[in-house]
Design a protein around this motif. Structure first.
Motif, PDB file in Angstrom:
ATOM      1  N   THR A  42      36.754  37.489  37.000  1.00  0.00           N
ATOM      2  CA  THR A  42      37.125  36.640  38.138  1.00  0.00           C
ATOM      3  C   THR A  42      36.289  35.364  38.108  1.00  0.00           C
ATOM      4  OG1 THR A  42      37.801  38.507  39.534  1.00  0.00           O
ATOM      5  CG2 THR A  42      37.184  36.469  40.662  1.00  0.00           C
ATOM      6  N   PRO A  43      36.910  34.200  38.251  1.00  0.00           N
ATOM      7  CA  PRO A  43      36.159  32.945  38.147  1.00  0.00           C
ATOM      8  C   PRO A  43      35.223  32.716  39.328  1.00  0.00           C
ATOM      9  CG  PRO A  43      38.440  32.518  38.768  1.00  0.00           C
ATOM     10  CD  PRO A  43      38.355  33.980  38.439  1.00  0.00           C
ATOM     11  N   SER A  44      34.197  31.910  39.081  1.00  0.00           N
ATOM     12  CA  SER A  44      33.243  31.535  40.131  1.00  0.00           C
ATOM     13  C   SER A  44      32.773  30.113  39.883  1.00  0.00           C
ATOM     14  CB  SER A  44      32.040  32.492  40.141  1.00  0.00           C
ATOM     15  OG  SER A  44      31.401  32.504  38.878  1.00  0.00           O
ATOM     16  N   ALA A  45      32.379  29.424  40.948  1.00  0.00           N
ATOM     17  CA  ALA A  45      31.940  28.033  40.838  1.00  0.00           C
ATOM     18  C   ALA A  45      30.732  27.925  39.919  1.00  0.00           C
ATOM     19  CB  ALA A  45      31.598  27.489  42.225  1.00  0.00           C
ATOM     20  N   PHE A  46      30.785  26.963  38.991  1.00  0.00           N
ATOM     21  CA  PHE A  46      29.687  26.728  38.047  1.00  0.00           C
ATOM     22  C   PHE A  46      29.379  27.985  37.224  1.00  0.00           C
ATOM     23  CE2 PHE A  46      29.575  23.122  40.620  1.00  0.00           C
ATOM     24  CZ  PHE A  46      28.659  22.178  40.173  1.00  0.00           C
ATOM     25  N   ASN A  47      30.374  28.878  37.112  1.00  0.00           N
ATOM     26  CA  ASN A  47      30.193  30.165  36.436  1.00  0.00           C
ATOM     27  C   ASN A  47      28.962  30.895  36.974  1.00  0.00           C
ATOM     28  OD1 ASN A  47      30.966  32.179  34.567  1.00  0.00           O
ATOM     29  ND2 ASN A  47      29.543  31.399  33.020  1.00  0.00           N
ATOM     30  N   SER A  48      28.798  30.830  38.283  1.00  0.00           N
ATOM     31  CA  SER A  48      27.599  31.394  38.915  1.00  0.00           C
ATOM     32  C   SER A  48      27.583  32.917  38.898  1.00  0.00           C
ATOM     33  CB  SER A  48      27.503  30.909  40.365  1.00  0.00           C
ATOM     34  OG  SER A  48      28.664  31.293  41.103  1.00  0.00           O
ATOM     35  N   GLN A  49      28.777  33.524  38.823  1.00  0.00           N
ATOM     36  CA  GLN A  49      28.895  34.984  38.781  1.00  0.00           C
ATOM     37  C   GLN A  49      28.080  35.642  39.908  1.00  0.00           C
ATOM     38  OE1 GLN A  49      28.766  36.512  34.598  1.00  0.00           O
ATOM     39  NE2 GLN A  49      28.453  34.344  34.060  1.00  0.00           N
ATOM     40  N   SER A  50      28.290  35.133  41.119  1.00  0.00           N
ATOM     41  CA  SER A  50      27.498  35.566  42.279  1.00  0.00           C
ATOM     42  C   SER A  50      28.013  36.847  42.926  1.00  0.00           C
ATOM     43  CB  SER A  50      27.463  34.453  43.327  1.00  0.00           C
ATOM     44  OG  SER A  50      28.783  34.037  43.676  1.00  0.00           O
ATOM     45  N   ALA A  51      29.169  37.354  42.474  1.00  0.00           N
ATOM     46  CA  ALA A  51      29.735  38.567  43.072  1.00  0.00           C
ATOM     47  C   ALA A  51      28.905  39.788  42.710  1.00  0.00           C
ATOM     48  CB  ALA A  51      31.171  38.757  42.616  1.00  0.00           C
ATOM     49  N   ARG A  52      28.767  40.678  43.670  1.00  0.00           N
ATOM     50  CA  ARG A  52      28.123  41.967  43.462  1.00  0.00           C
ATOM     51  C   ARG A  52      29.017  43.038  44.086  1.00  0.00           C
ATOM     52  NH1 ARG A  52      26.045  38.646  40.897  1.00  0.00           N
ATOM     53  NH2 ARG A  52      23.832  38.020  40.821  1.00  0.00           N
ATOM     54  N   THR A  97      35.726  53.838  48.013  1.00  0.00           N
ATOM     55  CA  THR A  97      35.603  52.543  48.686  1.00  0.00           C
ATOM     56  C   THR A  97      34.876  51.569  47.765  1.00  0.00           C
ATOM     57  OG1 THR A  97      35.455  53.579  50.880  1.00  0.00           O
ATOM     58  CG2 THR A  97      34.713  51.292  50.703  1.00  0.00           C
ATOM     59  N   VAL A  98      35.382  50.347  47.734  1.00  0.00           N
ATOM     60  CA  VAL A  98      34.717  49.263  47.013  1.00  0.00           C
ATOM     61  C   VAL A  98      34.031  48.373  48.039  1.00  0.00           C
ATOM     62  CG1 VAL A  98      34.970  47.384  45.347  1.00  0.00           C
ATOM     63  CG2 VAL A  98      36.587  49.318  45.314  1.00  0.00           C
ATOM     64  N   LEU A  99      32.733  48.149  47.865  1.00  0.00           N
ATOM     65  CA  LEU A  99      31.978  47.238  48.727  1.00  0.00           C
ATOM     66  C   LEU A  99      31.780  45.925  47.989  1.00  0.00           C
ATOM     67  CD1 LEU A  99      29.162  49.614  50.063  1.00  0.00           C
ATOM     68  CD2 LEU A  99      31.381  49.091  51.107  1.00  0.00           C
ATOM     69  N   PHE A 100      32.115  44.821  48.648  1.00  0.00           N
ATOM     70  CA  PHE A 100      32.007  43.490  48.050  1.00  0.00           C
ATOM     71  C   PHE A 100      30.844  42.723  48.677  1.00  0.00           C
ATOM     72  CE2 PHE A 100      36.411  44.764  47.567  1.00  0.00           C
ATOM     73  CZ  PHE A 100      36.701  44.407  46.265  1.00  0.00           C
ATOM     74  N   PHE A 101      30.000  42.186  47.826  1.00  0.00           N
ATOM     75  CA  PHE A 101      28.844  41.400  48.253  1.00  0.00           C
ATOM     76  C   PHE A 101      28.852  40.057  47.523  1.00  0.00           C
ATOM     77  CE2 PHE A 101      27.780  45.867  48.302  1.00  0.00           C
ATOM     78  CZ  PHE A 101      26.990  46.071  49.422  1.00  0.00           C
ATOM     79  N   GLU A 102      28.110  39.085  48.077  1.00  0.00           N
ATOM     80  CA  GLU A 102      27.780  37.856  47.364  1.00  0.00           C
ATOM     81  C   GLU A 102      26.262  37.702  47.354  1.00  0.00           C
ATOM     82  OE1 GLU A 102      29.518  34.943  45.846  1.00  0.00           O
ATOM     83  OE2 GLU A 102      30.834  36.666  45.484  1.00  0.00           O
ATOM     84  N   LEU A 126      32.447  32.159  48.891  1.00  0.00           N
ATOM     85  CA  LEU A 126      33.440  32.941  49.624  1.00  0.00           C
ATOM     86  C   LEU A 126      34.798  32.897  48.926  1.00  0.00           C
ATOM     87  CD1 LEU A 126      32.601  31.966  53.317  1.00  0.00           C
ATOM     88  CD2 LEU A 126      32.021  34.095  52.130  1.00  0.00           C
ATOM     89  N   GLU A 127      35.143  31.729  48.376  1.00  0.00           N
ATOM     90  CA  GLU A 127      36.412  31.621  47.653  1.00  0.00           C
ATOM     91  C   GLU A 127      36.420  32.545  46.439  1.00  0.00           C
ATOM     92  OE1 GLU A 127      37.487  26.960  48.774  1.00  0.00           O
ATOM     93  OE2 GLU A 127      36.661  27.458  46.802  1.00  0.00           O
ATOM     94  N   SER A 128      35.319  32.577  45.717  1.00  0.00           N
ATOM     95  CA  SER A 128      35.223  33.451  44.550  1.00  0.00           C
ATOM     96  C   SER A 128      35.324  34.917  44.955  1.00  0.00           C
ATOM     97  CB  SER A 128      33.902  33.193  43.810  1.00  0.00           C
ATOM     98  OG  SER A 128      33.797  34.016  42.679  1.00  0.00           O
ATOM     99  N   SER A 129      34.657  35.290  46.052  1.00  0.00           N
ATOM    100  CA  SER A 129      34.735  36.663  46.529  1.00  0.00           C
ATOM    101  C   SER A 129      36.165  37.015  46.928  1.00  0.00           C
ATOM    102  CB  SER A 129      33.794  36.885  47.717  1.00  0.00           C
ATOM    103  OG  SER A 129      33.861  38.233  48.160  1.00  0.00           O
TER     104      SER A 129
END
Length: 201
Positions: A42-52, A97-102, A126-129
Motif C-alpha cells: 500500500t502506498p504512503s507519502a514519501f514512502n514513509s511506510q508509517s502503517a502498523r 480482528t485487524v487493528l490499524f495504527f499509524e 490518514l490517507e495512506s491508512s
C-alpha cells in the motif's frame, strides 16, 4: 491460495457484514499472507511506510471485544447497554480482528525533515491508512470473508496498548473484525454517479 472473486466483483460486493461467525474460509497462514502484502505494497507519502498493523485471532480477538464492552459499560446508560452489548458481541462472534495504527514518530520525523510540508504529513498519513484499510478489506472480501470496520478508538487505546504491548508512538485508527458471513447485508443505495464523477476529453 485461491481467491474466490476478481477485484472488480469484490469491489462491487464489498459491504459491511455484521453477521459473521468464528469460522474461517482460508487458513491463518493465508490470512497473514494477504495482510502482509497489503501492508507491504500500500502506498504512503514519501514512502514513509508509517502503517502498523496487529492481527488478533482466537482468544486474543475475543479479548479485544471484551475490553471494548467493559470500556463502554460505565459510559452507556444501564437501560441502553443491552443493545451495545449485543453489537459488540456480534464483532466478537467473528474469526479475527485487524487493528490499524499509524506510527506518529514516523510522521513527526517527516515533519522535521520536510518542514515545508509539515501540515500535510498527518493528513497524508490518514490517507495512506485509509488505502491500507480498503486494501485489507477488499482482500478479505475477495477471499470470501464478511468484514466490517469499527472505531472504538480512542476509548480503548490505553487497554489495547497495555494488553498487546503497543509502542507509544502507534496511534490506533480502526478495528476490522472479520469472519465467515452468515447473512447478506442490507441493500445499499447509490447517489447518481453523474453527480459525483466528471470526465473531460
Amino acid at each position: 491460495m485461491v481467491i474466490a472473486k476478481t477485484f472488480d466483483s469484490a469491489l462491487k460486493q464489498r459491504r459491511s457484514f455484521y453477521a459473521i461467525s468464528k469460522d474461517s474460509v482460508i487458513s491463518d497462514v493465508e490470512i497473514q499472507s494477504l495482510i502482509t502484502d497489503a501492508v507491504k505494497y500500500t502506498p504512503s507519502a514519501f514512502n514513509s511506510q508509517s502503517a502498523r498493523v496487529i492481527v488478533l485471532f482466537g482468544a486474543q480477538h475475543d479479548r479485544l471485544w471484551d475490553i471494548t464492552k467493559e470500556t463502554l459499560r460505565p459510559l452507556v446508560p444501564a437501560d441502553k447497554f443491552s443493545s451495545t452489548e449485543e453489537k459488540v458481541d456480534g464483532f466478537k462472534n467473528g474469526y479475527g480482528t485487524v487493528l490499524f495504527f499509524e506510527d506518529q514518530d514516523t510522521v513527526a520525523g517527516l515533519q522535521t525533515a520536510y518542514p515545508l510540508y509539515k501540515d500535510n504529513f498527518p493528513v497524508w498519513s490518514l490517507e495512506s491508512s485509509g488505502m491500507l484499510q480498503s486494501n485489507v478489506w477488499m482482500m478479505l472480501e475477495a477471499a470470501g470473508f464478511g468484514v466490517n470496520l469499527q472505531h472504538y478508538n480512542p476509548l480503548i487505546d490505553g487497554k489495547v496498548r497495555e494488553t498487546w504491548n503497543v509502542p507509544s508512538g502507534w496511534k490506533l485508527l480502526a478495528e476490522m473484525p472479520f469472519g465467515k458471513p452468515l447473512a447478506e447485508p442490507d441493500r445499499k443505495d447509490f447517489l447518481p454517479v453523474e453527480d459525483r464523477l466528471k470526465i473531460y476529453k
